[in-house]
Design an enzyme around this catalytic site. Structure first.
Site, PDB file in Angstrom:
ATOM      1  N   ARG A  68      -1.772 -27.459 -34.701  1.00 36.79           N
ATOM      2  CA  ARG A  68      -0.048 -27.442 -33.881  1.00 36.79           C
ATOM      3  C   ARG A  68      -0.979 -27.878 -32.085  1.00 36.79           C
ATOM      4  NH1 ARG A  68       0.858 -22.868 -32.589  1.00 36.79           N
ATOM      5  NH2 ARG A  68      -0.339 -21.881 -32.903  1.00 36.79           N
TER       6      ARG A  68
ATOM      7  N   TYR B 267       1.394 -32.729 -38.760  1.00 42.42           N
ATOM      8  CA  TYR B 267       1.180 -31.072 -39.692  1.00 42.42           C
ATOM      9  C   TYR B 267       1.335 -30.113 -38.809  1.00 42.42           C
ATOM     10  CZ  TYR B 267      -2.383 -28.472 -40.096  1.00 42.42           C
ATOM     11  OH  TYR B 267      -3.801 -26.868 -40.591  1.00 42.42           O
TER      12      TYR B 267
ATOM     13  N   LYS C 257       7.919 -22.264 -38.324  1.00 42.23           N
ATOM     14  CA  LYS C 257       7.692 -22.134 -36.631  1.00 42.23           C
ATOM     15  C   LYS C 257       8.666 -22.585 -35.693  1.00 42.23           C
ATOM     16  CE  LYS C 257       3.476 -20.862 -37.641  1.00 42.23           C
ATOM     17  NZ  LYS C 257       3.044 -19.131 -37.194  1.00 42.23           N
TER      18      LYS C 257
ATOM     19  N   HIS D 140       6.348 -12.758 -35.721  1.00 45.63           N
ATOM     20  CA  HIS D 140       5.061 -13.515 -35.980  1.00 45.63           C
ATOM     21  C   HIS D 140       4.510 -12.644 -37.116  1.00 45.63           C
ATOM     22  CE1 HIS D 140       1.458 -16.643 -35.524  1.00 45.63           C
ATOM     23  NE2 HIS D 140       1.990 -16.779 -36.473  1.00 45.63           N
TER      24      HIS D 140
ATOM     25  N   SER E 108      -1.756 -16.949 -34.415  1.00 49.11           N
ATOM     26  CA  SER E 108      -2.585 -17.620 -35.563  1.00 49.11           C
ATOM     27  C   SER E 108      -4.044 -17.576 -35.835  1.00 49.11           C
ATOM     28  CB  SER E 108      -2.273 -19.449 -34.739  1.00 49.11           C
ATOM     29  OG  SER E 108      -0.855 -19.597 -34.500  1.00 49.11           O
TER      30      SER E 108
ATOM     31  N   CYS F 145      -5.566 -15.363 -37.199  1.00 50.34           N
ATOM     32  CA  CYS F 145      -6.870 -13.641 -36.913  1.00 50.34           C
ATOM     33  C   CYS F 145      -6.362 -13.142 -37.735  1.00 50.34           C
ATOM     34  CB  CYS F 145      -6.198 -13.306 -35.607  1.00 50.34           C
ATOM     35  SG  CYS F 145      -6.921 -14.607 -34.246  1.00 50.34           S
TER      36      CYS F 145
ATOM     37  N   ASP G  94       3.286 -15.290 -43.083  1.00 49.99           N
ATOM     38  CA  ASP G  94       3.255 -15.241 -41.786  1.00 49.99           C
ATOM     39  C   ASP G  94       4.623 -14.939 -41.152  1.00 49.99           C
ATOM     40  OD1 ASP G  94       1.594 -16.968 -40.071  1.00 49.99           O
ATOM     41  OD2 ASP G  94       3.888 -18.443 -40.134  1.00 49.99           O
TER      42      ASP G  94
ATOM     43  N   ARG H 200      -6.267 -26.130 -44.470  1.00 51.06           N
ATOM     44  CA  ARG H 200      -5.239 -25.319 -44.770  1.00 51.06           C
ATOM     45  C   ARG H 200      -4.609 -25.931 -46.070  1.00 51.06           C
ATOM     46  NH1 ARG H 200      -2.438 -21.687 -41.291  1.00 51.06           N
ATOM     47  NH2 ARG H 200      -3.463 -22.119 -38.744  1.00 51.06           N
TER      48      ARG H 200
HETATM   49  P1  GTP Z   1      -2.208 -18.165 -39.354  1.00 50.66           P
HETATM   50  O1  GTP Z   1      -1.485 -18.865 -40.408  1.00 50.66           O
HETATM   51  O2  GTP Z   1      -2.661 -19.186 -38.440  1.00 50.66           O
HETATM   52  O3  GTP Z   1      -0.998 -17.466 -38.483  1.00 50.66           O
HETATM   53  O4  GTP Z   1      -3.102 -16.924 -39.439  1.00 50.66           O
HETATM   54  P2  GTP Z   1      -3.446 -15.558 -40.245  1.00 50.66           P
HETATM   55  O5  GTP Z   1      -3.028 -14.978 -38.694  1.00 50.66           O
HETATM   56  O6  GTP Z   1      -2.674 -15.789 -41.632  1.00 50.66           O
HETATM   57  O7  GTP Z   1      -4.953 -16.338 -40.675  1.00 50.66           O
HETATM   58  P3  GTP Z   1      -5.928 -15.703 -41.808  1.00 50.66           P
HETATM   59  O8  GTP Z   1      -5.721 -14.440 -42.193  1.00 50.66           O
HETATM   60  O9  GTP Z   1      -6.262 -16.995 -42.279  1.00 50.66           O
HETATM   61  O10 GTP Z   1      -7.312 -15.487 -41.190  1.00 50.66           O
HETATM   62  C1  GTP Z   1      -8.066 -16.859 -40.232  1.00 50.66           C
HETATM   63  C2  GTP Z   1      -9.541 -16.471 -39.858  1.00 50.66           C
HETATM   64  O11 GTP Z   1     -10.181 -15.256 -39.920  1.00 50.66           O
HETATM   65  C3  GTP Z   1     -10.361 -16.782 -41.255  1.00 50.66           C
HETATM   66  O12 GTP Z   1     -11.521 -17.722 -41.608  1.00 50.66           O
HETATM   67  C4  GTP Z   1     -10.712 -15.363 -41.838  1.00 50.66           C
HETATM   68  O13 GTP Z   1     -11.944 -15.610 -42.939  1.00 50.66           O
HETATM   69  C5  GTP Z   1     -10.829 -14.628 -40.951  1.00 50.66           C
HETATM   70  N1  GTP Z   1     -10.334 -13.098 -40.856  1.00 50.66           N
HETATM   71  C6  GTP Z   1      -9.747 -13.026 -41.908  1.00 50.66           C
HETATM   72  N2  GTP Z   1      -9.844 -11.520 -41.906  1.00 50.66           N
HETATM   73  C7  GTP Z   1     -11.108 -10.863 -41.218  1.00 50.66           C
HETATM   74  C8  GTP Z   1     -11.657  -9.813 -41.152  1.00 50.66           C
HETATM   75  O14 GTP Z   1     -11.192  -8.741 -41.639  1.00 50.66           O
HETATM   76  N3  GTP Z   1     -12.613  -9.423 -40.972  1.00 50.66           N
HETATM   77  C9  GTP Z   1     -13.759 -11.136 -40.283  1.00 50.66           C
HETATM   78  N4  GTP Z   1     -14.236 -10.746 -39.631  1.00 50.66           N
HETATM   79  N5  GTP Z   1     -12.920 -12.355 -40.263  1.00 50.66           N
HETATM   80  C10 GTP Z   1     -11.406 -12.488 -40.488  1.00 50.66           C
HETATM   81  C1  SPV Z   2      -0.190 -20.920 -37.315  1.00 49.84           C
HETATM   82  O1  SPV Z   2      -0.719 -22.101 -36.412  1.00 49.84           O
HETATM   83  O2  SPV Z   2       0.537 -19.408 -36.229  1.00 49.84           O
HETATM   84  C2  SPV Z   2       0.220 -21.181 -38.732  1.00 49.84           C
HETATM   85  C3  SPV Z   2       0.184 -22.984 -39.103  1.00 49.84           C
HETATM   86  O3  SPV Z   2       1.015 -20.721 -39.236  1.00 49.84           O
HETATM   87  S1  SPV Z   2       1.003 -23.324 -38.610  1.00 49.84           S
HETATM   88  O4  SPV Z   2       1.789 -24.109 -39.172  1.00 49.84           O
HETATM   89  O5  SPV Z   2       0.658 -25.068 -38.531  1.00 49.84           O
HETATM   90  O6  SPV Z   2       1.557 -23.473 -37.033  1.00 49.84           O
HETATM   91 MN    MN Z   3       1.177 -17.809 -38.318  1.00 48.46          MN
END
Ligand code: GTP
Ligand code: SPV
Ligand code: MN
Length: 580
Positions: free
Chosen positions: A63, A191, A200, A220, A242, A244, A269, A360
């Site tokens: 983004r 993207y 979003k 979110h 995002s 996290c 999400d 992704r």
């Molecule tokens: P968006 O789709 O961008 O909104 O992200 P999200 O909040 O769904 O994040 P996601 O669960 O995909 O995690 C993003 C990154 O954080 C990945 O590389 C994970 O491996 C890492 N991660 C997730 N949970 C943990 C955790 O409990 N501990 C650690 N150290 N890393 C984590």
């Molecule tokens: C985020 O960035 O919080 C996502 C991925 O969930 S995107 O759809 O690219 O915004």
């Molecule tokens: Mn997101």
């Protein structure tokens, strides 16, 4: 809808207009057209049936928040955290980029429902796009085609979204929102959140604006159900910025499964929530798929999603092996011989990572073994706890509970997190990201805070509000907490607190688990690490409070007085307390 599509076609001048019905036969044609563009490839038919690799333009991999605008007549309406354009100026400027943008291309018309097909909370959108990749992704991420056209009928109650790849030059890229008209215009990016307009743009930016007007919430947030011994399921929604950890928390395999604690996924999400007649805030997941971060995802961290990703999945910007299987850092094992990077080059260690850090996967939600039996319940699931969180290498303890709703809103409003690869720009810079909505709030964030405060007074059984931090680091720079499936231990404490149990110790920032509060059996963790994870450092918090005050000051008189009061409250508690 037809009138709006005609208007869009007059502007963009496509060779052909195709109304999508969402059928499997149509999808096969769309996928062929996606492959014909040269940037997508079929993966191994045996091990990854119906899976594709898409390589986006290297300047279009995340983004772009600096190119994302909220358009309103008055700059104050969008507030200091959004980029503003006046609607007429935006229509003129961006209209020129759309003019003739689809010449030689096909315009796909994609009607879609955000939310379960029969839910009264769901809403209809229509995206027109010249990208077959976007169509294929929308088919996974939303209920797309005939179901949506049927729900819409002859009504004009839909959110129109005009999308064109344009020339993919960031200098001619705009992601513009017109909340008053409920309209989205996106040009110059193919993207994710820039181009899949249901996600979003609609489900957060436009929906947050509608939600304030209509008295509901668009957040979110992931939605999960925590099953406890005896089979009762308690639902929680969590807002992390995002990349996290939302997807991973929502899909975790619980480390306490043998004690009867299991996690069910409702959404990963976005959450749309309304107060229901039973007095609970009920949540639906407006999406139908997961657009998840690939790097860091493996059998050790997220076995549920790994079992979902071997069919009907589109991978974007991952590496690929000579066997035509997707590969990324953290999938498990060393880089295989003959690996190609996300840009299609031979990988060697000089190339750094093989997968883009924001690579992704797009996968249907119902392919996850953890999908909740209630994930499409039209009435939604009742939320008992909200969890805020972010990446904070120092400061924030593993978990704490707010004192009450207003204090919880303060905790969300002062959230901060280190930036990630989900958006272009520097990674690892700590920034304020209230409720994980900084890039996604469709109006002035001060008014958004007020909306949160108002909602608390209207929900008879309001969720309790917590804050977590899986990312605190020790002096050696390593994470103190193992995370992933072990995070269920924190969810269990949250459940205990919701149910009036759970041992806690009061600190100036809120309640943290007492000595025996967290269930730690079976986990090897040193007492020193535990102490460090829960340390509330008065000096560090004082500095953070100064920073959040500066952030609050940006909103001037529009900031709700209640938040200033909560800010004062934390400061006073620190001054009165003995050092901890
Ligand atoms: P968006 O789709 O961008 O909104 O992200 P999200 O909040 O769904 O994040 P996601 O669960 O995909 O995690 C993003 C990154 O954080 C990945 O590389 C994970 O491996 C890492 N991660 C997730 N949970 C943990 C955790 O409990 N501990 C650690 N150290 N890393 C984590
Ligand atoms: C985020 O960035 O919080 C996502 C991925 O969930 S995107 O759809 O690219 O915004
Ligand atoms: Mn997101």
């Amino acid at each position: 809808m037809e009138a709006w599509v005609e208007e869009a076609a007059r502007l963009t001048k496509p060779d052909k207009v195709v109304f999508c019905d969402g059928s499997a036969a149509e999808n096969r044609i769309i996928l062929q057209q996606m492959l014909a563009q040269g940037d997508s490839f079929p993966l191994n038919e045996k091990t990854y049936p119906n899976c594709y690799l898409h390589r986006s333009n290297p300047s279009d991999v995340a983004r772009t928040e600096h190119l994302t605008f909220i358009c309103a007549p008055d700059k104050d309406e969008v507030g200091p955290t959004n980029h503003w354009m006046d609607p007429e100026g935006a229509k003129f400027k961006i209209g020129r980029l759309f003019d003739g943008a689809m010449r030689g291309r096909t315009m796909y018309v994609v009607p879609y429902i955000m939310g379960p097909v029969s839910s009264p909370i769901s809403k209809v959108g229509v995206e027109v796009t010249d990208s077959p990749y976007v169509v294929a992704n929308m088919r996974i991420m939303a209920r797309m085609g005939k179901v949506a056209a049927d729900r819409l009928g002859s009504s004009s109650d839909f959110v129109p979204g005009l999308h064109s790849l344009g020339d993919l030059d960031p200098l001619r890229r705009y992601i513009a929102h017109f909340p008053e008209e409920r309209l989205i215009w996106s040009v110059g990016s193919g993207y994710g959140g820039n181009a899949l307009l249901g996600k979003k743009c609609f489900a957060l930016r436009i929906a947050s604006y509608m939600a304030r007007q209509q008295g509901w919430m668009a957040e979110h947030m992931l939605i999960l159900g925590l099953e406890s011994p005896g089979g009762k399921v308690t639902y929680m929604a969590a807002a992390f910025p995002s990349a996290c950890g939302k997807t991973n928390l929502a899909m975790m395999v619980s480390a306490l499964e043998n004690q009867g604690y299991k996690v069910w996924t409702v959404g990963d999400d976005i959450s749309w929530m309304q107060i229901s007649p039973d007095g609970y805030l009920r949540a639906i997941n407006p999406e139908a798929g997961f657009f998840g971060v690939a790097p860091g995802t493996g059998m050790k961290t997220n076995p549920n999603v790994m079992q979902a990703l071997n069919r009907n999945t589109i991978f974007t910007n991952v590496g690929v092996t000579p066997q035509s299987e997707p590969w990324w850092e953290g999938i498990g094992g060393d880089p295989p011989a003959g690996l190609l990077t996300w840009r299609g080059e031979q990988w060697d260690s000089s190339k750094g990572v093989a997968a883009h850090p924001n690579a992704r996967y797009t996968v249907p939600a119902n392919q996850s073994p953890s999908i909740s039996p209630k994930w499409e319940a039209p009435e939604g699931v009742p939320i008992s706890a909200f969890i805020f969180g972010g990446r904070r290498a120092r400061l924030a303890p593993l978990v704490y509970e707010s004192f009450h709703w207003q204090h919880g809103v303060f905790v969300g409003a002062t959230m901060a997190s280190e930036t990630t690869a989900a958006t272009t720009g520097d990674v690892g810079i700590t920034r304020r990201d209230p409720m994980a909505m900084l890039p996604f709030c469709g109006y002035n964030m001060a008014d958004y805070f007020q909306h949160w405060l108002d909602m608390g007074k209207k929900i008879p059984h309001a969720p309790k509000i917590f804050h977590v931090n899986w990312f605190r680091k020790g002096a050696d720079g390593k994470f103190l907490w193992p995370g992933y499936g072990e995070n269920v231990r924190v969810l269990k404490w949250i459940l205990d607190r919701v149910e009036g149990r759970g041992e806690a110790r009061e600190t100036p920032i809120g309640f943290v688990p007492g000595r025996t509060g967290l269930t730690l059996d079976g986990l090897k963790i040193s007492p020193e690490a535990l102490d460090e994870m829960f340390r509330v450092d008065a000096d560090a918090w004082e500095a953070d409070l100064a920073d959040s005050r500066e952030f609050f000051d940006k909103f001037g008189a529009r900031l709700p007085g209640e938040l200033r009061k909560e800010h004062e409250g934390v400061r006073n508690r620190f001054q009165k307390s003995v050092p901890v």
